[in-house]
Structure formats: structure tokens, C-alpha cells
Design a protein around this motif. Structure first.
Motif, PDB file in Angstrom:
ATOM      1  N   VAL A 163       0.450  -0.984  -0.003  1.00 38.56           N
ATOM      2  CA  VAL A 163      -0.209  -0.158  -0.102  1.00 38.56           C
ATOM      3  C   VAL A 163       0.872   1.568   0.228  1.00 38.56           C
ATOM      4  N   ALA A 164       1.787   1.222   0.876  1.00 35.30           N
ATOM      5  CA  ALA A 164       2.917   2.731   0.776  1.00 35.30           C
ATOM      6  C   ALA A 164       3.308   2.819  -0.556  1.00 35.30           C
ATOM      7  N   PHE A 165       4.186   1.348  -1.347  1.00 38.40           N
ATOM      8  CA  PHE A 165       4.647   1.645  -2.635  1.00 38.40           C
ATOM      9  C   PHE A 165       3.292   2.438  -3.796  1.00 38.40           C
ATOM     10  N   LEU A 166       2.641   2.064  -3.821  1.00 36.81           N
ATOM     11  CA  LEU A 166       1.677   2.677  -4.471  1.00 36.81           C
ATOM     12  C   LEU A 166       0.447   4.111  -4.080  1.00 36.81           C
ATOM     13  N   ALA A 167       0.708   4.068  -2.366  1.00 40.64           N
ATOM     14  CA  ALA A 167       0.488   5.731  -2.600  1.00 40.64           C
ATOM     15  C   ALA A 167       1.543   6.424  -2.258  1.00 40.64           C
ATOM     16  N   SER A 168       2.611   5.938  -3.056  1.00 43.15           N
ATOM     17  CA  SER A 168       3.729   7.161  -2.614  1.00 43.15           C
ATOM     18  C   SER A 168       4.038   7.613  -4.153  1.00 43.15           C
ATOM     19  N   ALA A 169       4.573   8.612  -4.641  1.00 43.77           N
ATOM     20  CA  ALA A 169       5.705   9.153  -5.349  1.00 43.77           C
ATOM     21  C   ALA A 169       6.559   8.032  -6.224  1.00 43.77           C
ATOM     22  N   ASP A 170       6.751   6.642  -5.491  1.00 42.55           N
ATOM     23  CA  ASP A 170       7.763   5.918  -6.043  1.00 42.55           C
ATOM     24  C   ASP A 170       6.418   5.347  -7.205  1.00 42.55           C
ATOM     25  N   ALA A 171       5.246   5.003  -7.321  1.00 40.46           N
ATOM     26  CA  ALA A 171       4.734   4.658  -8.035  1.00 40.46           C
ATOM     27  C   ALA A 171       3.916   5.523  -8.523  1.00 40.46           C
ATOM     28  N   ALA A 172       4.227   6.755  -8.818  1.00 42.10           N
ATOM     29  CA  ALA A 172       3.355   7.977  -9.923  1.00 42.10           C
ATOM     30  C   ALA A 172       2.970   7.742 -11.057  1.00 42.10           C
ATOM     31  N   TRP A 173       3.724   6.678 -11.856  1.00 47.65           N
ATOM     32  CA  TRP A 173       3.365   6.527 -12.981  1.00 47.65           C
ATOM     33  C   TRP A 173       2.581   5.234 -12.698  1.00 47.65           C
ATOM     34  N   ILE A 174       2.256   4.970 -12.598  1.00 47.57           N
ATOM     35  CA  ILE A 174       1.135   3.636 -12.534  1.00 47.57           C
ATOM     36  C   ILE A 174      -0.022   4.011 -11.473  1.00 47.57           C
ATOM     37  N   THR A 175      -1.199   3.605 -12.133  1.00 47.80           N
ATOM     38  CA  THR A 175      -2.946   3.374 -11.687  1.00 47.80           C
ATOM     39  C   THR A 175      -3.700   2.791 -12.023  1.00 47.80           C
ATOM     40  N   GLY A 176      -4.867   2.227 -12.193  1.00 45.92           N
ATOM     41  CA  GLY A 176      -5.549   1.262 -12.740  1.00 45.92           C
ATOM     42  C   GLY A 176      -5.228  -0.293 -12.389  1.00 45.92           C
ATOM     43  N   VAL A 177      -4.501  -0.791 -11.812  1.00 48.22           N
ATOM     44  CA  VAL A 177      -3.570  -1.998 -11.492  1.00 48.22           C
ATOM     45  C   VAL A 177      -4.175  -2.156 -10.041  1.00 48.22           C
ATOM     46  N   THR A 178      -3.960  -3.540 -10.366  1.00 48.63           N
ATOM     47  CA  THR A 178      -4.389  -4.801  -8.849  1.00 48.63           C
ATOM     48  C   THR A 178      -2.988  -5.891  -8.712  1.00 48.63           C
ATOM     49  N   LEU A 179      -2.806  -4.972  -8.041  1.00 46.74           N
ATOM     50  CA  LEU A 179      -1.283  -6.145  -7.581  1.00 46.74           C
ATOM     51  C   LEU A 179      -1.347  -6.607  -6.379  1.00 46.74           C
ATOM     52  N   PRO A 180      -1.392  -8.729  -7.220  1.00 53.69           N
ATOM     53  CA  PRO A 180      -1.409  -9.557  -6.377  1.00 53.69           C
ATOM     54  C   PRO A 180      -0.530  -8.923  -4.727  1.00 53.69           C
ATOM     55  N   VAL A 181      -0.780  -9.250  -3.826  1.00 57.05           N
ATOM     56  CA  VAL A 181       0.517  -9.880  -2.905  1.00 57.05           C
ATOM     57  C   VAL A 181       0.566 -10.614  -1.589  1.00 57.05           C
ATOM     58  N   ASP A 182       1.015 -12.508  -3.124  1.00 53.28           N
ATOM     59  CA  ASP A 182       0.165 -13.413  -1.943  1.00 53.28           C
ATOM     60  C   ASP A 182       1.110 -14.641  -2.360  1.00 53.28           C
ATOM     61  N   GLY A 183       2.206 -14.193  -1.566  1.00 56.21           N
ATOM     62  CA  GLY A 183       2.836 -15.561  -1.952  1.00 56.21           C
ATOM     63  C   GLY A 183       3.234 -16.605  -3.094  1.00 56.21           C
ATOM     64  N   GLY A 184       2.458 -15.666  -3.944  1.00 55.33           N
ATOM     65  CA  GLY A 184       2.562 -16.701  -5.661  1.00 55.33           C
ATOM     66  C   GLY A 184       1.561 -17.068  -5.587  1.00 55.33           C
ATOM     67  N   LEU A 185       0.148 -17.073  -4.082  1.00 57.10           N
ATOM     68  CA  LEU A 185      -0.621 -18.230  -4.848  1.00 57.10           C
ATOM     69  C   LEU A 185      -1.471 -18.609  -6.500  1.00 57.10           C
ATOM     70  N   LEU A 186      -1.976 -16.963  -6.872  1.00 57.68           N
ATOM     71  CA  LEU A 186      -2.109 -17.221  -7.867  1.00 57.68           C
ATOM     72  C   LEU A 186      -1.301 -17.434  -9.136  1.00 57.68           C
ATOM     73  N   THR A 187       0.043 -17.675  -8.638  1.00 65.89           N
ATOM     74  CA  THR A 187       0.818 -18.318 -10.110  1.00 65.89           C
ATOM     75  C   THR A 187       0.761 -19.550  -9.755  1.00 65.89           C
ATOM     76  N   SER A 188       0.475 -20.269  -8.800  1.00 66.21           N
ATOM     77  CA  SER A 188       1.753 -21.560  -8.834  1.00 66.21           C
ATOM     78  C   SER A 188       0.151 -22.469  -8.361  1.00 66.21           C
ATOM     79  N   ASN A 189      -0.470 -23.585  -8.532  1.00 66.57           N
ATOM     80  CA  ASN A 189      -0.797 -24.553  -7.691  1.00 66.57           C
ATOM     81  C   ASN A 189      -0.395 -25.627  -7.317  1.00 66.57           C
TER      82      ASN A 189
END
Length: 268
Positions: free
Chosen positions: A231-257
Motif C-alpha cells: 500500500v505504501a508503495f502504491l500510495a507514494s511518489a515511487d508509483a507516480a506512473w502507476i494507476t488502475g492496476v491490481t497488485l497481487p500480494v499473495d506469496g505466489g498463490l495465484l501463479t502456482s497450484n
């Protein structure tokens, strides 16, 4: 599975010096960790929760934070919280939509009551809409406004909880549409999509958490601080050119069964 090493949470400077921030559902769990992280980076934070006492207790332990009771299902309460943040901090620069409701499913889908469905959607999805609607003019005025919403992997795959999952999927859609509307006005809108996170909601169900960890490629469930850092990254100026994205923070759950991969490995 061997768990990934637990690295200490690092705070990279004070990216939110002078910012005014409002976090919903921040009396505990992910919301509280997010309020704590943003405050540690210099923000003044309005810690809101439907339980005003819980909000005040959480804020009391966070330097630069103020507690405020807010029911996101109540438009007047939402507008009062936003107005209080602007009055207290001089601006509102970041809104974090974290408040949600998650009701257990009925054993059979046809037995799901209307009231359960309506409550989960009203708090989780419509609550975020109410907060964004009230906050947006102030976020535009700040010149650096950002909205970060807490979604869930439930909005992307089937992990149960019909109403909660539908609401979380709706938040991803709202993030996309609102980002397009808000971008020309200088406001970024993004969503963090957590997997299983060890919060107070899991008290008494620790064995289930331990079993869940085996299904995560990184070998553990999440911590509230994992989500707060994103959240801190996406709210900060470090993400100034990022909008409309969904960022999974899920330990890789959605990438591998993991379970299926183990089944194949065992058959060889």
C-alpha cells in the motif's frame, strides 16, 4: 515446504512527510498495519473504524495518528470522516479503502439470505465507493492524490465466500473505471490483492493457517506488514506512473497450484 525467510520490514525514508491520510477499517489487522506504516513514513493518519473505541486505541499507539469512528455503510459518517481529516491535517492526500465484511456462506447457495449478500456488498464494495466519492475532490485539490483499495485473491479465484468474493471482484473493476476517470484530474487509483493474512480474524483457527501455508509457493501466509508495504508503495511518489492496476500480494498463490504440482511429483 520450506518457508521463505522472514525479512525485517524496512521503512525507506519518509515518503509521506506532510501528507494527510485516511484509512478505513484501521482499528486492527491490515488497516492498522497500514496506518502504522504510513505514519512511520511521515504521514498524519486518520485511523477510522466502525468501532470508535477501537479506532482511538489503535491511533493512540501510532505517532501522528488520530482515531475517528466511521461506518462506511453510512454516507453521512463517511463525509464527516473525510471532512475531519481535511480539517485536522490541512489536506487529504491518500485514501486507503480497507473496511470490509465477510459473512460465512450458507451450506447451500440457494439458502443464502438477501441480508447477508447485501451487507457484504454494502460495506466492502459500496463502502469503498462512498469513501472515494467523498474524498475525490480533496485528493484532486492536493495535487498528489492517491486511492489504494484492499482487494483479495477471492476476487480472482474461487476460495469460497460468495458475497465477499463478488464484492472484492467489484473493487477491482471499480479501481479500473475510477482510475480512468481520476487520472486527468491528477489522482491515481490502485488495488492491492492479498492472499491469506494472519490477522485477529484467524484467532482460534491457527491450525487452518498452518495448513494454508503449505499451499503458498513462498511457504507461509502473509503478515499485515506485507500488505502495508505494498500500500505504501502504491500510495507514494515511487508509483507516480502507476494507476488502475491490481497488485497481487499473495506469496505466489495465484501463479502456482502447489497441491497439483505435488500430486504430479508424487506420481513420478
Amino acid at each position: 515446504m520450506r518457508a521463505a525467510p522472514e525479512s525485517p520490514t524496512r521503512v525507506p525514508g519518509r515518503r509521506f512527510e506532510g501528507y494527510g491520510v485516511l484509512v478505513t477499517g484501521a482499528g486492527r489487522g491490515i488497516g492498522e498495519a497500514t496506518a502504522r506504516r504510513l505514519a512511520a513514513e511521515g504521514a498524519r493518519v486518520l485511523v477510522t473504524d466502525v468501532d470508535a473505541g477501537r479506532a482511538e486505541r489503535a491511533a493512540g499507539a501510532i505517532p501522528g495518528a488520530v482515531g475517528f469512528g466511521c461506518d462506511v455503510a453510512d454516507r453521512a459518517a463517511v463525509e464527516a470522516a473525510v471532512a475531519y481529516a481535511v480539517e485536522s491535517f490541512g489536506s487529504l492526500d491518500v485514501l486507503v479503502n480497507n473496511a470490509c465484511a465477510c459473512s460465512p456462506d450458507a451450506p447451500l447457495f440457494e439458502d443464502e439470505p438477501d441480508a447477508t449478500w447485501a451487507r457484504d456488498l454494502d460495506i466492502t464494495l459500496t463502502g469503498a465507493f462512498r469513501c472515494a466519492r467523498a474524498a475525490l475532490p480533496h485528493l484532486v485539490a492536493s495535487g498528489r492524490g492517491a486511492i489504494v483499495t484492499i482487494g483479495s485473491v477471492n476476487g480472482a479465484q474461487d476460495f469460497g465466500n460468495h458475497a465477499y468474493s463478488a464484492a472484492k471482484a467489484g473493487l477491482a473493476s471499480l479501481t479500473r473505471t475510477l482510475s480512468g476517470h481520476a487520472a486527468p484530474r491528477g489522482v491515481r487509483v490502485n488495488l492491492v490483492e492479498p492472499g491469506t493474512v494472519h490477522t485477529e480474524a484467524w484467532t482460534g483457527r491457527e491450525p487452518a493457517l498452518a495448513r494454508a501455508a503449505d499451499h503458498y509457493p513462498l511457504g507461509r501466509v502473509g503478515r499485515p506488514e506485507d500488505i502495508a508495504a505494498a500500500v505504501a508503495f502504491l500510495a507514494s511518489a515511487d508509483a507516480a506512473w502507476i494507476t488502475g492496476v491490481t497488485l497481487p500480494v499473495d506469496g505466489g498463490l495465484l501463479t502456482s497450484n502447489v497441491g497439483l504440482r505435488r500430486a504430479f511429483d508424487a506420481a513420478e
